[in-house]
Motif scaffolding. Structure first.
Motif, PDB file in Angstrom:
ATOM      1  N   VAL A   5       0.860  -1.232   0.153  1.00  0.00           N
ATOM      2  CA  VAL A   5      -0.088  -0.060   0.024  1.00  0.00           C
ATOM      3  C   VAL A   5       0.700   1.354  -0.058  1.00  0.00           C
ATOM      4  CG1 VAL A   5      -1.790   1.310   1.176  1.00  0.00           C
ATOM      5  CG2 VAL A   5      -1.684  -1.165   1.344  1.00  0.00           C
ATOM      6  N   PRO A   6       0.627   2.132  -0.919  1.00  0.00           N
ATOM      7  CA  PRO A   6       1.463   3.283  -0.954  1.00  0.00           C
ATOM      8  C   PRO A   6       1.370   4.257   0.263  1.00  0.00           C
ATOM      9  CG  PRO A   6       0.037   2.987  -2.878  1.00  0.00           C
ATOM     10  CD  PRO A   6      -0.281   2.008  -2.075  1.00  0.00           C
ATOM     11  N   ARG A   7       2.628   4.788   0.830  1.00  0.00           N
ATOM     12  CA  ARG A   7       2.674   5.519   2.144  1.00  0.00           C
ATOM     13  C   ARG A   7       1.579   6.355   2.431  1.00  0.00           C
ATOM     14  NH1 ARG A   7       6.346   6.227   5.853  1.00  0.00           N
ATOM     15  NH2 ARG A   7       6.637   8.110   7.097  1.00  0.00           N
ATOM     16  N   SER A  23      -5.800   9.318  -9.383  1.00  0.00           N
ATOM     17  CA  SER A  23      -5.561  10.079 -10.583  1.00  0.00           C
ATOM     18  C   SER A  23      -6.118   8.900 -11.735  1.00  0.00           C
ATOM     19  CB  SER A  23      -4.214  10.369 -11.045  1.00  0.00           C
ATOM     20  OG  SER A  23      -3.415   9.074 -10.949  1.00  0.00           O
ATOM     21  N   ASP A  24      -6.287   7.607 -11.259  1.00  0.00           N
ATOM     22  CA  ASP A  24      -6.627   6.666 -12.262  1.00  0.00           C
ATOM     23  C   ASP A  24      -8.163   6.597 -12.327  1.00  0.00           C
ATOM     24  OD1 ASP A  24      -4.299   5.735 -12.359  1.00  0.00           O
ATOM     25  OD2 ASP A  24      -4.347   4.085 -10.992  1.00  0.00           O
ATOM     26  N   VAL A  25      -8.749   6.733 -13.790  1.00  0.00           N
ATOM     27  CA  VAL A  25     -10.011   6.703 -14.004  1.00  0.00           C
ATOM     28  C   VAL A  25     -10.743   5.536 -14.382  1.00  0.00           C
ATOM     29  CG1 VAL A  25     -11.653   7.670 -15.634  1.00  0.00           C
ATOM     30  CG2 VAL A  25      -9.672   8.806 -15.085  1.00  0.00           C
ATOM     31  N   ILE A  26     -11.572   4.969 -13.800  1.00  0.00           N
ATOM     32  CA  ILE A  26     -12.358   3.663 -14.105  1.00  0.00           C
ATOM     33  C   ILE A  26     -13.341   3.862 -15.482  1.00  0.00           C
ATOM     34  CG2 ILE A  26     -14.139   2.177 -13.333  1.00  0.00           C
ATOM     35  CD1 ILE A  26     -13.711   3.428 -10.431  1.00  0.00           C
ATOM     36  N   PHE A  27     -12.497   3.002 -16.575  1.00  0.00           N
ATOM     37  CA  PHE A  27     -13.204   2.831 -17.769  1.00  0.00           C
ATOM     38  C   PHE A  27     -13.805   1.618 -17.622  1.00  0.00           C
ATOM     39  CE2 PHE A  27      -9.823   5.667 -18.858  1.00  0.00           C
ATOM     40  CZ  PHE A  27     -10.491   6.999 -19.170  1.00  0.00           C
ATOM     41  N   ARG A  28     -15.082   1.409 -18.150  1.00  0.00           N
ATOM     42  CA  ARG A  28     -15.919   0.148 -18.167  1.00  0.00           C
ATOM     43  C   ARG A  28     -15.532  -1.011 -18.904  1.00  0.00           C
ATOM     44  NH1 ARG A  28     -22.416   1.650 -17.335  1.00  0.00           N
ATOM     45  NH2 ARG A  28     -22.113   2.933 -15.728  1.00  0.00           N
ATOM     46  N   ASN A  29     -14.624  -0.642 -19.991  1.00  0.00           N
ATOM     47  CA  ASN A  29     -14.208  -1.757 -20.718  1.00  0.00           C
ATOM     48  C   ASN A  29     -12.815  -2.092 -20.494  1.00  0.00           C
ATOM     49  OD1 ASN A  29     -16.547  -1.936 -22.104  1.00  0.00           O
ATOM     50  ND2 ASN A  29     -15.864  -0.282 -23.503  1.00  0.00           N
ATOM     51  N   ILE A  34      -4.238  -2.186  -9.672  1.00  0.00           N
ATOM     52  CA  ILE A  34      -4.091  -2.452  -8.126  1.00  0.00           C
ATOM     53  C   ILE A  34      -4.093  -0.930  -7.530  1.00  0.00           C
ATOM     54  CG2 ILE A  34      -1.450  -2.002  -7.942  1.00  0.00           C
ATOM     55  CD1 ILE A  34      -3.706  -4.594  -6.055  1.00  0.00           C
ATOM     56  N   ASN A  35      -3.795  -0.057  -8.079  1.00  0.00           N
ATOM     57  CA  ASN A  35      -4.072   1.550  -7.532  1.00  0.00           C
ATOM     58  C   ASN A  35      -5.735   1.773  -7.336  1.00  0.00           C
ATOM     59  OD1 ASN A  35      -1.193   2.059  -7.124  1.00  0.00           O
ATOM     60  ND2 ASN A  35      -1.195   3.031  -9.080  1.00  0.00           N
ATOM     61  N   MET A  36      -6.304   1.329  -8.348  1.00  0.00           N
ATOM     62  CA  MET A  36      -7.764   1.645  -8.261  1.00  0.00           C
ATOM     63  C   MET A  36      -8.522   0.828  -7.042  1.00  0.00           C
ATOM     64  SD  MET A  36      -8.892   1.348 -12.137  1.00  0.00           S
ATOM     65  CE  MET A  36      -8.520   2.525 -13.408  1.00  0.00           C
ATOM     66  N   ILE A  37      -7.913  -0.374  -7.079  1.00  0.00           N
ATOM     67  CA  ILE A  37      -8.394  -1.273  -5.942  1.00  0.00           C
ATOM     68  C   ILE A  37      -8.001  -0.722  -4.312  1.00  0.00           C
ATOM     69  CG2 ILE A  37      -8.522  -3.677  -4.671  1.00  0.00           C
ATOM     70  CD1 ILE A  37      -7.876  -4.574  -7.728  1.00  0.00           C
ATOM     71  N   ILE A  38      -7.078  -0.311  -4.481  1.00  0.00           N
ATOM     72  CA  ILE A  38      -6.241   0.301  -3.102  1.00  0.00           C
ATOM     73  C   ILE A  38      -7.293   1.540  -2.754  1.00  0.00           C
ATOM     74  CG2 ILE A  38      -4.317   1.370  -2.008  1.00  0.00           C
ATOM     75  CD1 ILE A  38      -2.731  -0.255  -3.394  1.00  0.00           C
ATOM     76  N   HIS A  39      -7.337   2.371  -3.893  1.00  0.00           N
ATOM     77  CA  HIS A  39      -8.120   3.595  -3.674  1.00  0.00           C
ATOM     78  C   HIS A  39      -9.641   3.234  -3.153  1.00  0.00           C
ATOM     79  CE1 HIS A  39      -8.897   7.909  -3.708  1.00  0.00           C
ATOM     80  NE2 HIS A  39     -10.110   7.801  -4.413  1.00  0.00           N
ATOM     81  N   PHE A  40     -10.340   2.149  -3.918  1.00  0.00           N
ATOM     82  CA  PHE A  40     -11.552   1.876  -3.539  1.00  0.00           C
ATOM     83  C   PHE A  40     -11.611   1.391  -1.968  1.00  0.00           C
ATOM     84  CE2 PHE A  40     -14.380  -1.908  -3.541  1.00  0.00           C
ATOM     85  CZ  PHE A  40     -15.707  -1.350  -3.409  1.00  0.00           C
ATOM     86  N   SER A  41     -10.569   0.510  -1.838  1.00  0.00           N
ATOM     87  CA  SER A  41     -10.505   0.122  -0.573  1.00  0.00           C
ATOM     88  C   SER A  41     -10.368   1.039   0.776  1.00  0.00           C
ATOM     89  CB  SER A  41      -9.236  -0.795  -0.103  1.00  0.00           C
ATOM     90  OG  SER A  41      -9.412  -2.047  -1.166  1.00  0.00           O
ATOM     91  N   ALA A  42      -9.934   2.056   0.322  1.00  0.00           N
ATOM     92  CA  ALA A  42      -9.584   3.331   1.087  1.00  0.00           C
ATOM     93  C   ALA A  42     -10.620   4.027   1.244  1.00  0.00           C
ATOM     94  CB  ALA A  42      -8.348   4.318   0.803  1.00  0.00           C
ATOM     95  N   CYS A  43     -11.520   4.156   0.146  1.00  0.00           N
ATOM     96  CA  CYS A  43     -12.918   5.224   0.435  1.00  0.00           C
ATOM     97  C   CYS A  43     -13.866   4.049   1.055  1.00  0.00           C
ATOM     98  CB  CYS A  43     -13.263   5.159  -1.155  1.00  0.00           C
ATOM     99  SG  CYS A  43     -12.507   6.203  -1.930  1.00  0.00           S
ATOM    100  N   ILE A  44     -13.848   2.865   1.076  1.00  0.00           N
ATOM    101  CA  ILE A  44     -14.787   2.117   1.789  1.00  0.00           C
ATOM    102  C   ILE A  44     -14.527   2.051   3.403  1.00  0.00           C
ATOM    103  CG2 ILE A  44     -15.410  -0.346   2.542  1.00  0.00           C
ATOM    104  CD1 ILE A  44     -16.753   0.346   0.162  1.00  0.00           C
ATOM    105  N   PHE A 164      -6.689  -3.729   3.719  1.00  0.00           N
ATOM    106  CA  PHE A 164      -6.524  -3.638   2.450  1.00  0.00           C
ATOM    107  C   PHE A 164      -6.461  -4.893   1.828  1.00  0.00           C
ATOM    108  CE2 PHE A 164      -5.222   0.684   3.627  1.00  0.00           C
ATOM    109  CZ  PHE A 164      -6.053   1.503   2.695  1.00  0.00           C
ATOM    110  N   ASP A 165      -5.704  -5.833   2.391  1.00  0.00           N
ATOM    111  CA  ASP A 165      -5.436  -7.089   1.580  1.00  0.00           C
ATOM    112  C   ASP A 165      -6.926  -8.055   1.555  1.00  0.00           C
ATOM    113  OD1 ASP A 165      -2.601  -7.574   1.350  1.00  0.00           O
ATOM    114  OD2 ASP A 165      -2.519  -7.143   3.337  1.00  0.00           O
ATOM    115  N   GLU A 166      -7.387  -8.020   2.726  1.00  0.00           N
ATOM    116  CA  GLU A 166      -8.961  -8.529   2.610  1.00  0.00           C
ATOM    117  C   GLU A 166      -9.729  -7.837   1.353  1.00  0.00           C
ATOM    118  OE1 GLU A 166     -10.586 -10.894   3.964  1.00  0.00           O
ATOM    119  OE2 GLU A 166      -8.829 -11.862   4.906  1.00  0.00           O
ATOM    120  N   MET A 167      -9.720  -6.416   1.506  1.00  0.00           N
ATOM    121  CA  MET A 167     -10.311  -5.690   0.308  1.00  0.00           C
ATOM    122  C   MET A 167     -10.124  -6.129  -0.976  1.00  0.00           C
ATOM    123  SD  MET A 167     -12.888  -3.875   1.615  1.00  0.00           S
ATOM    124  CE  MET A 167     -13.129  -2.927  -0.006  1.00  0.00           C
TER     125      MET A 167
END
Length: 294
Positions: A5-7, A23-29, A34-44, A164-167
């Motif tokens: 996980v980034p510092r 800064s990563d944008v979610i594109f449906r296709n 991994i940065n998106m998943i980390i940010h999603f986990s942090a938001c949750i 984060f690992d469980e997320m």
């Protein structure tokens, strides 16, 4: 391997403040990074932490006004639930209590102390959210998030508490196994996510001042849009009526044909370590083995 996980995320998570901007944008296709998943986990975890703080504030308010906590905290799990007497001489069902009242009060104080130690509280339970008018909109929204299932034995609330690992595991299992799962129909996971997404959007619509324009919530909604679209593309066009008319063998056949082309299929079991499979689990295993020529 443990997630690196980034510092910046580790620090904001430790300090209990909202995560940094992603800064990563979610594109449906596209695939998730991994940065998106980390940010999603942090938001949750950010939403869960703020909702837990709101619950604690509500608890203090209940104590200061001498109201019963049965109504206020009844959405907590039964094992961890908090109840207390009103005015010191009533138990949770409203009857007179004497010695049992002291025991109830002692148990309540222990539960309150346990609850206060939690940074993020998992609100997954069987209770209905709509009954708790005294809770803030954020707590109600957090309760909806906690109950979202990845169909691999883990609810989102439970995973968020673990970190984060469980997320990461929760997200990967949802996208990989939920539609390759003999525990239910191929549409079950997608329908479950669509219902949860509708409930979340309804909450935001009903409480725009509290929930709209919240960066963490906005990112979470975008992620669930991605989940639904991804499963819809992988499952294809299958109607609920078609699934309802299929026999158990036909359901197994359909899942197996779609899944064994790549990584296989998953059969969730409820037997624990040393009990036996249920009748339905045995039947699905037999159907799959028969299909494979055993």
């Amino acid at each position: 391997a443990p997630l690196s996980v980034p510092r910046s995320y580790s620090l904001t998570d430790y300090m209990g403040v909202p995560p940094p901007r992603c800064s990563d944008v979610i594109f449906r296709n596209s695939s998730l990074s991994i940065n998106m998943i980390i940010h999603f986990s942090a938001c949750i975890r950010d939403v869960g932490r703020r909702a837990t703080a709101s619950m604690k504030s509500n608890l203090v308010s209940c104590i200061s006004t001498n109201r019963s906590l049965d109504y206020e905290m009844s959405s907590l799990n039964s094992d961890n639930g908090i109840s207390c007497m009103e005015n010191g001489n009533m138990n949770s069902n409203g009857s007179e209590s004497s010695d049992s009242g002291l025991e109830d009060e002692s148990a309540y104080l222990r539960k309150k102390e346990e609850f206060n130690r939690k940074d993020i509280y998992d609100m997954e339970s069987t209770y209905s959210v709509e009954n708790y008018d005294s809770f803030s909109p954020l707590v109600k929204l957090w309760k909806i998030l906690c109950k979202i299932d990845n169909f691999c034995g883990r609810k989102l609330g439970s995973a968020s508490v673990k970190g984060f690992d469980e997320m990461r595991a929760w997200v990967c299992c949802l996208l990989t196994w939920s539609h390759r799962n003999l525990g239910g129909s191929r549409l079950e996971a997608m329908n479950h996510l669509e219902s949860a997404l509708f409930a979340l959007r309804t909450m935001i619509h009903d409480f725009p001042i509290d929930l709209a324009s919240d960066a963490s919530i906005d990112y979470i909604i975008g992620f669930f849009d991605y989940f639904v679209d991804r499963l819809r593309r992988e499952i294809g066009e299958v109607s609920t009526d078609d699934m309802a008319s299929k026999t158990e063998m036909e359901e197994v056949e359909e899942v197996a044909i779609a899944a064994t082309k790549d990584i296989g299929i998953l059969l969730p079991v409820s037997c624990g370590h040393n009990a036996t499979f249920s009748h339905s689990e045995k039947r699905k295993l037999q159907c799959f083995l028969a299909r494979e020529g055993w």
